[in-house]
Design an enzyme around this catalytic site. Structure first.
Site, mmCIF file in Angstrom:
data_model
loop_
_atom_site.group_PDB
_atom_site.id
_atom_site.type_symbol
_atom_site.label_atom_id
_atom_site.label_comp_id
_atom_site.label_asym_id
_atom_site.label_seq_id
_atom_site.Cartn_x
_atom_site.Cartn_y
_atom_site.Cartn_z
ATOM 1 N N ARG A 79 12.614 34.064 -29.068
ATOM 2 C CA ARG A 79 12.509 35.515 -28.954
ATOM 3 C C ARG A 79 13.934 36.075 -29.029
ATOM 4 N NH1 ARG A 79 9.442 33.060 -24.921
ATOM 5 N NH2 ARG A 79 7.179 33.460 -25.009
ATOM 6 N N LYS A 132 10.350 33.416 -20.603
ATOM 7 C CA LYS A 132 9.701 34.216 -19.572
ATOM 8 C C LYS A 132 9.640 33.439 -18.265
ATOM 9 C CE LYS A 132 6.868 36.918 -22.787
ATOM 10 N NZ LYS A 132 5.503 37.324 -23.180
ATOM 11 N N HIS A 184 9.936 40.039 -34.028
ATOM 12 C CA HIS A 184 9.173 38.798 -33.876
ATOM 13 C C HIS A 184 8.874 38.112 -35.217
ATOM 14 C CE1 HIS A 184 8.508 38.029 -29.747
ATOM 15 N NE2 HIS A 184 7.280 37.617 -29.838
ATOM 16 N N ARG A 208 10.095 34.565 -35.549
ATOM 17 C CA ARG A 208 9.345 33.697 -34.627
ATOM 18 C C ARG A 208 7.971 33.373 -35.214
ATOM 19 N NH1 ARG A 208 9.016 32.086 -29.175
ATOM 20 N NH2 ARG A 208 7.083 32.570 -28.073
ATOM 21 N N HIS A 254 5.016 28.780 -25.053
ATOM 22 C CA HIS A 254 3.769 29.410 -24.614
ATOM 23 C C HIS A 254 3.190 28.644 -23.430
ATOM 24 C CE1 HIS A 254 2.923 31.335 -28.814
ATOM 25 N NE2 HIS A 254 3.697 32.085 -28.069
ATOM 26 N N TYR A 302 -1.904 31.328 -34.519
ATOM 27 C CA TYR A 302 -1.172 30.979 -35.738
ATOM 28 C C TYR A 302 -1.998 30.063 -36.632
ATOM 29 C CZ TYR A 302 2.882 32.951 -33.415
ATOM 30 O OH TYR A 302 3.756 33.803 -32.783
#
Length: 312
Positions: free
Chosen positions: A157, A184, A256, A259, A282, A291
């Site tokens: 990111r 995150k 994004h 990514r 993730h 995806y």
């Protein structure tokens, strides 16, 4: 906001920060959602969670989607996040003994429309990277090329890329071939980096970063702005936009995009979805599986275009 309700909201947010380890931006979004919810309740004459009914929560959801004189309508994804925040607040209040019932338990958040991520073809990625490095060795050009190479090589990111420090990347001529990304919830992960990005980082560290650092006060940040300070997310977005414009890709590139392209190209090349999940950071493989829909759609388009008896 009534004091008792303010304490409950503050206690819930503290719970999310400490026990759930939610990211700061997520907490800020939840705070905005709950402030709007409390204002909605007060406008209806409700000044405590004990006085909230299921109808109140349902009508709050409806107000999110329709908007009002103070707020525009929210997209389904934003409204769903707000309802999740409200449901969590009521659940917390019951568990903490601040309310006797949970009126939000049966109120379901709207289901956002599934949107497939947009990925660039490899030729466009290469054009974008070449455009970022245009500048004949000028320090900022070397920085821009290194930044975009890192984004595409690691699937980072933008916030993760600008958060890098020098020690997070392989040193020039070193043996390490991984980058440390902090995502995150301050969770760190090791991501391999390819030779193209490695060479771009080496060139930046040796020939560009020292020149940029002279204007600053000393910072371990990897990517520096013209004043020698850490490059911001907005600055990185500007670099990406400028490169996209030079490459003739206006309107097709977002923060994004690289990514998405990273994940899609890995899956197209045969990488396992679980591996891609780990590389992207993730928490759930379900997030990564969107995806696989992209690659399935690309296969379908190729089949319909190329097979002589696909259409009749």
């Amino acid at each position: 906001m009534p004091e008792a309700l303010q304490r409950t909201v503050r206690g819930y947010l503290d719970h999310l920060a400490v026990e759930r380890n939610l990211a700061r931006n997520t907490l800020l979004a939840y705070r905005r959602d709950l402030d709007r919810y409390v204002a909605f309740l007060q406008a209806r004459g409700v000044d405590g969670l004990a006085g909230v009914g299921e109808r109140d929560v349902g009508e709050f959801l409806a107000s999110l989607r329709s908007g009002d004189e103070d707020h525009p309508p929210l997209a389904a994804s934003s409204a769903a996040r707000a309802v999740v925040a409200v449901r969590g607040l009521h659940r917390f209040a019951v568990r903490d003994g601040r309310a006797g019932a949970d009126p939000a338990r049966e109120v379901k958040p709207p289901t956002p429309a599934r949107r497939l991520p947009k990925a660039l073809p490899l030729s466009d990625v290469e054009a974008l990277l070449d455009a970022a490095g245009a500048g004949d060795g000028e320090p900022r050009a070397l920085r821009d090329r290194a930044l975009l190479e890192v984004l595409y090589a690691t699937g980072a990111r933008i916030s993760e890329a600008v958060g890098l420090v020098v020690d997070d990347v392989p040193p020039p001529d070193g043996e390490r071939d991984t980058v440390v990304l902090t995502g995150k919830g301050d969770r760190s992960r090791l991501v391999p980096i390819g030779s193209y990005a490695r060479r771009a980082i080496d060139a930046y560290l040796v020939r560009a970063r020292p020149a940029l650092a002279i204007a600053g006060r000393g910072t371990p940040a990897l990517f520096l702005n013209a004043r020698g300070g850490r490059l911001t997310r907005q600055g990185a977005w500007g670099i990406l936009s400028a490169a996209a414009s030079r490459a003739g890709l206006e309107g097709r590139v977002s923060p994004h995009t690289l990514r998405h392209s990273f994940a899609t190209h890995l899956l197209d090349g045969g990488a396992d979805v679980r591996v891609v999940q780990e590389l992207l950071g993730h928490a759930s493989v379900a997030t990564t599986q969107i995806y696989t829909l992209v690659t399935a759609e690309r296969l379908r388009e190729a089949y319909l275009t190329a097979h002589p008896r696909a259409l009749g």
